[in-house]
Design a protein around this motif. Structure first.
Motif, PDB file in Angstrom:
ATOM      1  N   ALA A 137       3.580   1.958  14.889  1.00  0.00           N
ATOM      2  CA  ALA A 137       3.338   3.196  14.160  1.00  0.00           C
ATOM      3  C   ALA A 137       3.151   2.893  12.680  1.00  0.00           C
ATOM      4  CB  ALA A 137       4.497   4.170  14.358  1.00  0.00           C
ATOM      5  N   VAL A 138       2.507   3.828  11.997  1.00  0.00           N
ATOM      6  CA  VAL A 138       2.312   3.758  10.546  1.00  0.00           C
ATOM      7  C   VAL A 138       2.945   4.997   9.934  1.00  0.00           C
ATOM      8  CG1 VAL A 138       0.630   3.769   8.655  1.00  0.00           C
ATOM      9  CG2 VAL A 138       0.164   2.429  10.731  1.00  0.00           C
ATOM     10  N   GLY A 146       0.794  -1.226   0.000  1.00  0.00           N
ATOM     11  CA  GLY A 146       0.000   0.000   0.000  1.00  0.00           C
ATOM     12  C   GLY A 146       0.823   1.271   0.000  1.00  0.00           C
ATOM     13  N   GLY A 147       2.167   1.145  -0.097  1.00  0.00           N
ATOM     14  CA  GLY A 147       3.022   2.321  -0.119  1.00  0.00           C
ATOM     15  C   GLY A 147       3.203   2.981   1.230  1.00  0.00           C
ATOM     16  N   ILE A 148       3.066   2.221   2.314  1.00  0.00           N
ATOM     17  CA  ILE A 148       3.290   2.730   3.664  1.00  0.00           C
ATOM     18  C   ILE A 148       4.305   1.831   4.353  1.00  0.00           C
ATOM     19  CG2 ILE A 148       0.982   3.735   3.856  1.00  0.00           C
ATOM     20  CD1 ILE A 148       0.159   1.284   5.506  1.00  0.00           C
ATOM     21  N   ARG A 149       4.802   2.286   5.501  1.00  0.00           N
ATOM     22  CA  ARG A 149       5.696   1.464   6.307  1.00  0.00           C
ATOM     23  C   ARG A 149       5.063   1.239   7.677  1.00  0.00           C
ATOM     24  NH1 ARG A 149       9.781   4.490   3.480  1.00  0.00           N
ATOM     25  NH2 ARG A 149      11.179   3.073   2.359  1.00  0.00           N
ATOM     26  N   LEU A 150       5.182   0.031   8.175  1.00  0.00           N
ATOM     27  CA  LEU A 150       4.684  -0.315   9.502  1.00  0.00           C
ATOM     28  C   LEU A 150       5.872  -0.488  10.437  1.00  0.00           C
ATOM     29  CD1 LEU A 150       1.968  -2.975   8.571  1.00  0.00           C
ATOM     30  CD2 LEU A 150       1.745  -0.480   8.690  1.00  0.00           C
ATOM     31  N   HIS A 151       5.786   0.140  11.603  1.00  0.00           N
ATOM     32  CA  HIS A 151       6.865   0.074  12.585  1.00  0.00           C
ATOM     33  C   HIS A 151       6.387  -0.718  13.800  1.00  0.00           C
ATOM     34  CE1 HIS A 151       9.471   3.214  10.688  1.00  0.00           C
ATOM     35  NE2 HIS A 151       8.307   3.509  10.123  1.00  0.00           N
ATOM     36  N   LEU A 152       7.172  -1.693  14.209  1.00  0.00           N
ATOM     37  CA  LEU A 152       6.840  -2.498  15.382  1.00  0.00           C
ATOM     38  C   LEU A 152       8.128  -2.867  16.102  1.00  0.00           C
ATOM     39  CD1 LEU A 152       4.196  -5.246  15.787  1.00  0.00           C
ATOM     40  CD2 LEU A 152       6.538  -5.736  16.493  1.00  0.00           C
ATOM     41  N   SER A 153       8.166  -2.635  17.406  1.00  0.00           N
ATOM     42  CA  SER A 153       9.314  -3.012  18.221  1.00  0.00           C
ATOM     43  C   SER A 153       8.823  -3.466  19.583  1.00  0.00           C
ATOM     44  CB  SER A 153      10.271  -1.834  18.370  1.00  0.00           C
ATOM     45  OG  SER A 153      11.391  -2.196  19.159  1.00  0.00           O
ATOM     46  N   ARG A 154       9.330  -4.605  20.039  1.00  0.00           N
ATOM     47  CA  ARG A 154       8.893  -5.167  21.324  1.00  0.00           C
ATOM     48  C   ARG A 154       9.849  -4.846  22.469  1.00  0.00           C
ATOM     49  NH1 ARG A 154       6.970  -8.929  17.537  1.00  0.00           N
ATOM     50  NH2 ARG A 154       4.721  -9.337  17.794  1.00  0.00           N
ATOM     51  N   SER A 155      10.782  -3.936  22.252  1.00  0.00           N
ATOM     52  CA  SER A 155      11.693  -3.523  23.313  1.00  0.00           C
ATOM     53  C   SER A 155      12.277  -2.161  22.961  1.00  0.00           C
ATOM     54  CB  SER A 155      12.823  -4.542  23.496  1.00  0.00           C
ATOM     55  OG  SER A 155      13.613  -4.624  22.325  1.00  0.00           O
ATOM     56  N   ASP A 180      21.268  16.485  17.654  1.00  0.00           N
ATOM     57  CA  ASP A 180      22.206  17.179  18.526  1.00  0.00           C
ATOM     58  C   ASP A 180      21.553  17.377  19.895  1.00  0.00           C
ATOM     59  OD1 ASP A 180      24.096  17.189  16.531  1.00  0.00           O
ATOM     60  OD2 ASP A 180      23.526  19.155  15.775  1.00  0.00           O
ATOM     61  N   ASP A 181      21.349  18.648  20.305  1.00  0.00           N
ATOM     62  CA  ASP A 181      20.733  18.904  21.613  1.00  0.00           C
ATOM     63  C   ASP A 181      19.224  19.102  21.515  1.00  0.00           C
ATOM     64  OD1 ASP A 181      20.870  21.257  20.238  1.00  0.00           O
ATOM     65  OD2 ASP A 181      21.638  22.461  21.901  1.00  0.00           O
ATOM     66  N   TRP A 182      18.653  18.846  20.358  1.00  0.00           N
ATOM     67  CA  TRP A 182      17.210  18.952  20.131  1.00  0.00           C
ATOM     68  C   TRP A 182      16.611  17.549  20.193  1.00  0.00           C
ATOM     69  CZ3 TRP A 182      14.778  20.502  14.766  1.00  0.00           C
ATOM     70  CH2 TRP A 182      13.384  20.613  14.904  1.00  0.00           C
ATOM     71  N   ILE A 183      15.850  17.262  21.261  1.00  0.00           N
ATOM     72  CA  ILE A 183      15.241  15.948  21.454  1.00  0.00           C
ATOM     73  C   ILE A 183      13.731  16.096  21.326  1.00  0.00           C
ATOM     74  CG2 ILE A 183      14.871  14.039  23.057  1.00  0.00           C
ATOM     75  CD1 ILE A 183      17.588  14.637  24.266  1.00  0.00           C
ATOM     76  N   ILE A 184      13.144  15.306  20.434  1.00  0.00           N
ATOM     77  CA  ILE A 184      11.707  15.357  20.172  1.00  0.00           C
ATOM     78  C   ILE A 184      11.103  14.046  20.645  1.00  0.00           C
ATOM     79  CG2 ILE A 184       9.931  15.632  18.410  1.00  0.00           C
ATOM     80  CD1 ILE A 184      12.241  16.953  16.708  1.00  0.00           C
ATOM     81  N   ASP A 185      10.223  14.119  21.620  1.00  0.00           N
ATOM     82  CA  ASP A 185       9.611  12.930  22.204  1.00  0.00           C
ATOM     83  C   ASP A 185       8.162  12.818  21.727  1.00  0.00           C
ATOM     84  OD1 ASP A 185       9.846  10.772  24.438  1.00  0.00           O
ATOM     85  OD2 ASP A 185       7.973  11.818  24.886  1.00  0.00           O
ATOM     86  N   TYR A 186       7.731  11.615  21.380  1.00  0.00           N
ATOM     87  CA  TYR A 186       6.352  11.423  20.944  1.00  0.00           C
ATOM     88  C   TYR A 186       5.905  10.013  21.296  1.00  0.00           C
ATOM     89  CZ  TYR A 186       8.943   9.605  16.882  1.00  0.00           C
ATOM     90  OH  TYR A 186       9.823   8.941  16.079  1.00  0.00           O
ATOM     91  N   GLY A 187       4.572   9.804  21.295  1.00  0.00           N
ATOM     92  CA  GLY A 187       4.075   8.503  21.719  1.00  0.00           C
ATOM     93  C   GLY A 187       2.681   8.224  21.207  1.00  0.00           C
ATOM     94  N   SER A 188       2.024   7.297  21.865  1.00  0.00           N
ATOM     95  CA  SER A 188       0.737   6.782  21.428  1.00  0.00           C
ATOM     96  C   SER A 188      -0.272   7.888  21.154  1.00  0.00           C
ATOM     97  CB  SER A 188       0.174   5.822  22.478  1.00  0.00           C
ATOM     98  OG  SER A 188      -1.018   5.225  22.031  1.00  0.00           O
ATOM     99  N   LEU A 218       3.862  11.717   7.043  1.00  0.00           N
ATOM    100  CA  LEU A 218       2.995  11.646   8.210  1.00  0.00           C
ATOM    101  C   LEU A 218       3.360  10.370   8.950  1.00  0.00           C
ATOM    102  CD1 LEU A 218      -0.466  12.493   6.581  1.00  0.00           C
ATOM    103  CD2 LEU A 218       1.057  14.053   7.816  1.00  0.00           C
ATOM    104  N   TYR A 219       3.540  10.486  10.263  1.00  0.00           N
ATOM    105  CA  TYR A 219       3.960   9.341  11.067  1.00  0.00           C
ATOM    106  C   TYR A 219       2.965   9.221  12.211  1.00  0.00           C
ATOM    107  CZ  TYR A 219       7.388   6.275  13.388  1.00  0.00           C
ATOM    108  OH  TYR A 219       8.041   5.217  13.983  1.00  0.00           O
ATOM    109  N   LEU A 220       2.147   8.172  12.177  1.00  0.00           N
ATOM    110  CA  LEU A 220       1.035   8.016  13.111  1.00  0.00           C
ATOM    111  C   LEU A 220       1.386   6.939  14.137  1.00  0.00           C
ATOM    112  CD1 LEU A 220       0.013   8.444   9.996  1.00  0.00           C
ATOM    113  CD2 LEU A 220      -2.226   8.330  11.008  1.00  0.00           C
ATOM    114  N   VAL A 221       1.417   7.342  15.405  1.00  0.00           N
ATOM    115  CA  VAL A 221       1.842   6.436  16.471  1.00  0.00           C
ATOM    116  C   VAL A 221       0.616   5.879  17.186  1.00  0.00           C
ATOM    117  CG1 VAL A 221       3.302   6.182  18.503  1.00  0.00           C
ATOM    118  CG2 VAL A 221       3.909   7.863  16.748  1.00  0.00           C
TER     119      VAL A 221
END
Length: 295
Positions: A96-97, A26-35, A61-69, A48-51
Motif C-alpha cells: 500500500a501507499v 517524496g513525503g509518502i509511506r510505503l507499506h509492505l508485509s509478507r505475512s 472496538d466492535d467496528w471492523i473495517i476491512d479493505y484490500g487490493s 489517502l491510503y491506496l492498497v
C-alpha cells in the motif's frame, strides 16, 4: 491498467522496508508485509491510503473495517485504532501507499473547482481506487530513486493525486474535511485537542462548547464519526501515546502513566493490559526501537 498496477507493485517492493513504513523522500509511506500480522496500535491522521495487494483490517472496538487490493481508504480524523494485515504471503505481499492529506491543497483545489459542501461521513471510508490516480502514483514512486527529483517534483504529483480523487466518484469523501461549518471538521478539532492534551482531564461539556454543539448532539456526532465516545477516545489516545513512550526505554512505567494523565499507575496498567493484552512493563514493544506513526 494491469501493466501500471504491476509497475507500481514492483516499485513498492523495491523501495519499501518490510513492516516499517518510514516517510520517504517524496513525503509518502510505503507499506509492505509478507505475512499476516497481529494487531498493531496506530494513530490514523487525515490521509489517502491506496492498497495495491493483499488485505488489511482496522479495528475500533466492535467496528471492523476491512479493505484490500485496489481499494482507497480515506481517513478524516486523528483516530487511535488497531490494524492488522489479514492477507499476505511471500509471493503476494501486502502492498500500500500512504499519502498524508494537505488541507491547504484541498482548500485550494476545491476553491478552484467551485465544489459545494457535502453530507457528513464516518471517520474512515473505503471506496474503489480511482483508475485516474494510477499514473501519477506510478510517477511519484519513480521519483524515490532520486531524492533531489522527489524534493522538487513530489508535491506536484501529490497535488495531482488529490485532484484525481476529488474529480472521481470518491471526491465527496474528501470535501467534508474542508467544510468549516461541517460536523466532521468540528469533531476533528476536538480529536486534535485531545491528542495534544493527553495529560489533561476531558470535560465533554467543554468539548461540546468548543464544537458549537449541545452535549447530546456532540456525543451523538462524535460516536457516529469515531465509533466511540469522547471519554473512551481520550483513553485510547492516552494509551497509544503511552505505548509510544514505552518504546523509548527511558522512562519508568509510573512516569509514563503520569505523563499521559493517570493519577494511579495500577489503573494505568489495568487499562493498558485491557487494550493491548499485556501489562506495560512486559510489552514486547519495550524491547524494540521506536517507529514512526503510520497506518
Amino acid at each position: 491498467m494491469a501493466g501500471t498496477l504491476e509497475s507500481i507493485r514492483s516499485l513498492i517492493a523495491k523501495h519499501a522496508v518490510e513492516s516499517d513504513p518510514r516517510l520517504s523522500p517524496g513525503g509518502i509511506r510505503l507499506h509492505l508485509s509478507r505475512s499476516p500480522s497481529a494487531p498493531v496500535p496506530i494513530v490514523f491522521e487525515p490521509m489517502l491510503y491506496l492498497v495495491f495487494q493483499g488485505r488489511k483490517q482496522i479495528v475500533l472496538d466492535d467496528w471492523i473495517i476491512d479493505y484490500g487490493s485496489e481499494d482507497l481508504v480515506i481517513t478524516y480524523l486523528d483516530l487511535p485504532a488497531l490494524t492488522r494485515v489479514t492477507e499476505a504471503d511471500r509471493t503476494r505481499p501486502y502492498m500500500a501507499v500512504e499519502l498524508p492529506l494537505d488541507l491547504d491543497v484541498l482548500v485550494d483545489l476545491a476553491t478552484d473547482m467551485r465544489l459545494p459542501p457535502v453530507a457528513e461521513a464516518r471517520a474512515v471510508s473505503v471506496r474503489p481506487l480511482p483508475e485516474a490516480v494510477l499514473d501519477p502514483v506510478l510517477r511519484l514512486l519513480k521519483l524515490l530513486g532520486s531524492p533531489m527529483d522527489a524534493k522538487i517534483l513530489a508535491d506536484g504529483l501529490k497535488r495531482e493525486i488529490t485532484y484525481r480523487v476529488l474529480t472521481s466518484p470518491q471526491g465527496d469523501s474528501l470535501l467534508q474535511l474542508i467544510n468549516v461549518e461541517g460536523v466532521a471538521r468540528r469533531i476533528r478539532s476536538s480529536t486534535e485537542w485531545m491528542r495534544h492534551h493527553v495529560d489533561a482531564p476531558v470535560d465533554v461539556g467543554t468539548l461540546a462548547n468548543r464544537a458549537g454543539m449541545s452535549v447530546t448532539s456532540f456525543h451523538r456526532h462524535f460516536k457516529a464519526a469515531t465509533g466511540t465516545t469522547p471519554v473512551e477516545y481520550h483513553k485510547r489516545v492516552r494509551l497509544h501515546e503511552a505505548r509510544r513512550l514505552l518504546t523509548g526505554e527511558v522512562e519508568t512505567v509510573s512516569r509514563i502513566a503520569t505523563a499521559v494523565g493517570y493519577a494511579s499507575p495500577s489503573q494505568f496498567s489495568r487499562d493498558y493490559k485491557r487494550m493491548f493484552g499485556t501489562p506495560p512493563a512486559a510489552d514486547p514493544l519495550r524491547l524494540r526501537p521506536p517507529r514512526e506513526r503510520s497506518g
